[in-house]
Scaffold this active site. Structure first.
Site, PDB file in Angstrom:
ATOM      1  CB  SER A  72      -0.972  -0.002   1.178  1.00 11.63           C
ATOM      2  OG  SER A  72      -2.060  -0.872   0.901  1.00 11.63           O
ATOM      3  CE  LYS A 211      -1.456   3.968   2.667  1.00 10.78           C
ATOM      4  NZ  LYS A 211      -1.339   2.848   3.635  1.00 10.78           N
ATOM      5  N   GLY A 213       2.401  -0.243   4.525  1.00 10.25           N
ATOM      6  CA  GLY A 213       2.068  -1.224   3.496  1.00 10.25           C
ATOM      7  C   GLY A 213       2.225  -2.620   4.063  1.00 10.25           C
TER       8      GLY A 213
END
Length: 278
Positions: A72, A211, A213
């Protein structure tokens, strides 16, 4: 100039170009951060770039150069491409839940693109990927230089989660630098909207953007946490990649540990994410 001297100078020039304008252009210091990972039952690698000094600090340097599926973290370039191509008009556009109940309860509802990024809603971004299509990805991904993505019509909504796509921690940081500096070949609007979505926390004189993932393949879990900290006049970029130690299952420690390990290293080793000394 004598031919022999010319050949020597030419070889030196080629060597300098091939090595990135000399070793001093990219200084790398290796550190042992294993204890931070072990506290969360993890194994992995960690990379930090102090932008102004062009100095990297690495834990497990060979692994920092190893490519992994982006998971992600690809939502960052995916958001940019979606905005640039008009596949999504802005970050308030709503993605409708398809009615399929999934493991992560927060995905089972309608949500805006902004929320989809915050809760890392894979089905929402798969909808976006199908709107973008393989042809436009094949045009845009080389421009953005986000690792080595392999996308076809058959894999258009999975290529960042499975298959042969790969990105290293150095490549993650290179991409994030260009985003932070406004140097990507996309509009200022797209970069500003995307950067706003990445804000995770703020404090006195600092802001953290990032972010996470997570890929899950055949019982093998691999996780990311990437981003940057702006504190005062300095910017630090980071990329963590980690897995459960000894190939074990992903536990709550794995889920929380990616960000927790990153923040602890940034706080204790670099003095970040805290009020500046007066």
């Amino acid at each position: 100039m004598k031919p022999s001297l010319f050949r020597f100078c030419f070889r030196v020039l080629v060597l300098v170009l091939l090595t990135g304008f000399g070793a001093s252009a990219q200084r790398i210091t290796e550190r042992d951060y294993q204890s931070y990972f072990a506290a969360y039952g993890l194994q992995g690698s960690f990379l930090v770039l102090e932008a102004g000094a062009n100095t990297y600090t690495a834990y497990n340097l060979p692994r920092c150069r190893q490519g992994f599926l982006p998971a992600s973290t690809f939502k960052i370039p995916n958001t940019l491409i979606g905005l640039e191509t008009g596949a999504v008009k802005d970050t308030t556009e709503v993605f409708r839940w398809d009615g399929v109940s999934r493991k992560f309860a927060q995905w089972n509802q309608d949500m805006t693109l902004a929320r989809a990024l915050r809760v890392s809603c894979v089905p929402c971004y798969q909808q976006l990927a199908r709107r973008i299509g393989a042809t436009r990805y094949q045009q845009w991904l080389p421009r953005l230089q986000f690792g080595r993505m392999a996308v076809t019509a058959a894999t258009v909504d999975t290529f960042w989660l499975a298959g042969t796509s790969r990105i290293t921690q150095f490549e993650q940081i290179d991409f994030l630098q260009r985003l932070q500096r406004g140097q990507l070949p996309v509009s200022a609007r797209s970069m500003a909207l995307t950067k706003a979505l990445l804000v995770l926390s703020r404090g006195p004189g600092w802001v953290l953007r990032g972010k996470s993932g997570w890929t899950m393949q055949s019982g093998h879990d691999n996780g990311w946490f990437v981003g940057w900290v702006e504190q005062g006049s300095k910017t630090y970029f980071f990329a963590l990649n980690a897995e459960p130690a000894n190939g074990g299952p992903a536990t709550e420690k794995f889920v929380l540990g990616r960000r927790a390990v990153t923040e602890q290293i940034l706080q204790r080793e670099f003095g970040l994410l805290k009020a500046e000394a007066k």
